[in-house]
Scaffold this motif. Sequence first.
Motif, PDB file in Angstrom:
ATOM      1  N   MET A  91      -3.603 -46.138 134.258  1.00  0.00           N
ATOM      2  CA  MET A  91      -3.313 -45.439 135.501  1.00  0.00           C
ATOM      3  C   MET A  91      -2.897 -43.995 135.222  1.00  0.00           C
ATOM      4  O   MET A  91      -3.251 -43.079 135.974  1.00  0.00           O
ATOM      5  N   VAL A  92      -2.148 -43.790 134.149  1.00  0.00           N
ATOM      6  CA  VAL A  92      -1.756 -42.425 133.771  1.00  0.00           C
ATOM      7  C   VAL A  92      -2.993 -41.593 133.451  1.00  0.00           C
ATOM      8  O   VAL A  92      -3.122 -40.434 133.904  1.00  0.00           O
ATOM      9  N   PHE A  93      -3.914 -42.176 132.682  1.00  0.00           N
ATOM     10  CA  PHE A  93      -5.161 -41.469 132.373  1.00  0.00           C
ATOM     11  C   PHE A  93      -5.930 -41.145 133.651  1.00  0.00           C
ATOM     12  O   PHE A  93      -6.535 -40.071 133.775  1.00  0.00           O
ATOM     13  N   GLY A  94      -5.937 -42.075 134.607  1.00  0.00           N
ATOM     14  CA  GLY A  94      -6.607 -41.813 135.868  1.00  0.00           C
ATOM     15  C   GLY A  94      -6.022 -40.610 136.582  1.00  0.00           C
ATOM     16  O   GLY A  94      -6.749 -39.748 137.081  1.00  0.00           O
ATOM     17  N   ALA A  95      -4.682 -40.535 136.630  1.00  0.00           N
ATOM     18  CA  ALA A  95      -4.019 -39.406 137.288  1.00  0.00           C
ATOM     19  C   ALA A  95      -4.333 -38.094 136.569  1.00  0.00           C
ATOM     20  O   ALA A  95      -4.656 -37.081 137.199  1.00  0.00           O
ATOM     21  N   VAL A  96      -4.260 -38.117 135.227  1.00  0.00           N
ATOM     22  CA  VAL A  96      -4.492 -36.898 134.440  1.00  0.00           C
ATOM     23  C   VAL A  96      -5.948 -36.442 134.558  1.00  0.00           C
ATOM     24  O   VAL A  96      -6.224 -35.257 134.772  1.00  0.00           O
ATOM     25  N   PHE A  97      -6.889 -37.363 134.439  1.00  0.00           N
ATOM     26  CA  PHE A  97      -8.298 -37.004 134.494  1.00  0.00           C
ATOM     27  C   PHE A  97      -8.699 -36.517 135.889  1.00  0.00           C
ATOM     28  O   PHE A  97      -9.550 -35.639 136.022  1.00  0.00           O
ATOM     29  N   GLY A  98      -8.086 -37.098 136.926  1.00  0.00           N
ATOM     30  CA  GLY A  98      -8.389 -36.635 138.270  1.00  0.00           C
ATOM     31  C   GLY A  98      -7.932 -35.203 138.487  1.00  0.00           C
ATOM     32  O   GLY A  98      -8.652 -34.381 139.067  1.00  0.00           O
ATOM     33  N   VAL A  99      -6.724 -34.896 138.019  1.00  0.00           N
ATOM     34  CA  VAL A  99      -6.208 -33.523 138.119  1.00  0.00           C
ATOM     35  C   VAL A  99      -7.066 -32.576 137.284  1.00  0.00           C
ATOM     36  O   VAL A  99      -7.387 -31.455 137.706  1.00  0.00           O
ATOM     37  N   TRP A 100      -7.451 -33.028 136.096  1.00  0.00           N
ATOM     38  CA  TRP A 100      -8.291 -32.213 135.211  1.00  0.00           C
ATOM     39  C   TRP A 100      -9.636 -31.902 135.875  1.00  0.00           C
ATOM     40  O   TRP A 100     -10.127 -30.777 135.806  1.00  0.00           O
TER      41      TRP A 100
END
Length: 414
Positions: free
Chosen positions: A179-188
Amino acid sequence: MSRSESIQNVLVFAFLSLSLVLPGAYVLLCLALTGMGLWPMGRWRNHWTALWQWPEVRRMVWGVGLFVVMGIFVGFWYGYKLSYYEAFVPFVLMPFMLSGVIGARLQAQVLWLGAATGAILAGALASYQSLVMHIGRAMGAMNHPIVFGDLAVVLACISLFGILFFEQARSSWLVRMYMVFGAVFGVWASLLSGSKGGWLSIVMVLIVFAWKLMAQKPVMWRLASVLVIGLLVAKGVWLAPDELVVQRVQQGFNGGLHWYKTGEVVDWSVSIRLELWSYAVHLFAERPWLGWGGGEALRKLGEHLKPLAVPEGIAPVFENDILHYAAVSGLVGLSSLVALFGGLFAGFWQLQRRKHARIQAYVLLGMLLVVLIFEFGLTVNALGRNAFRYFFSTLTVMLLGLAWMAGDDSKDRP
């Protein structure tokens, strides 16, 4: 779950995951939910008999219904072509989609993991487009970088709140990291798209998340978390290509300041928008009740822009939902917009006041979704683009359906 329900959940997960990287996936998600709601025939009536007992749902229905009815009235008034009414299709299908969510007994992990997977895929594709193919602003499978970047923020938002509310994320560090990766990749993905309108939403969502995360902590802890978020966003900006973030912010600020001082358009991002908005206000002042109609308003806008030598690819539209409706359909259009956003937000707000722990995640995200789409519509014609409309309608019914099913054991459930 039955085999049929499992297949339906897999379909929803697949289309949600691919929504930004597969052309038309967001439409397929809407159609899949609609088909699930209509079959077997008549099932949606039973669902709506129960749903209608909730005053919050009725408030939402009235809001969406007024938006559709008033929009269709304006269409008949100005004799628009049949293609105009396509804009209302996802909103008309919302009752059937909601029935599909309930009929399939949609699982919470479909929302949380589907959004995280979609955000990760969006970030990966954005990295390939901008950093490998060097196409400039990433667009994913969308036809415009702003649409891609803004919707990536929506998926990042859901992923972020999945860290707090998804039960498996709380019990498994692997799921939590996903879920953290999802948040980071979405912002990226949003940063690489260069869509400045979505960056304000990133900060807003992160602050809401931090405030929620620190709910039991002293105020100083909350303020410290906001400071940390600011530093993390600054770090992300520093890592992103300079021409996609820092230079665009500088050029936009300088262009907007120059327009304010001289009235001249010097860039095709901020100063051109200020000119568009100024002219929309002018048109609204001349015809405040029913506006000018889409054809006439955009024709006059095109003539107004001719001396500016607007480059090809810059669409002659008002790039603001509020001002677009004001110029095109006057107070009638503005009233329909208030009904849509106000009805949905008020419905989720009233659900949140029920204080049922199991539905809080979905109603909080529902309110945030309304705010996000509204905020996107301040810098782009969000409701004038299919991707925004379908995303808005499908995610709204998914969140509402999950909230309704999560309240199954409550005494307030009809």
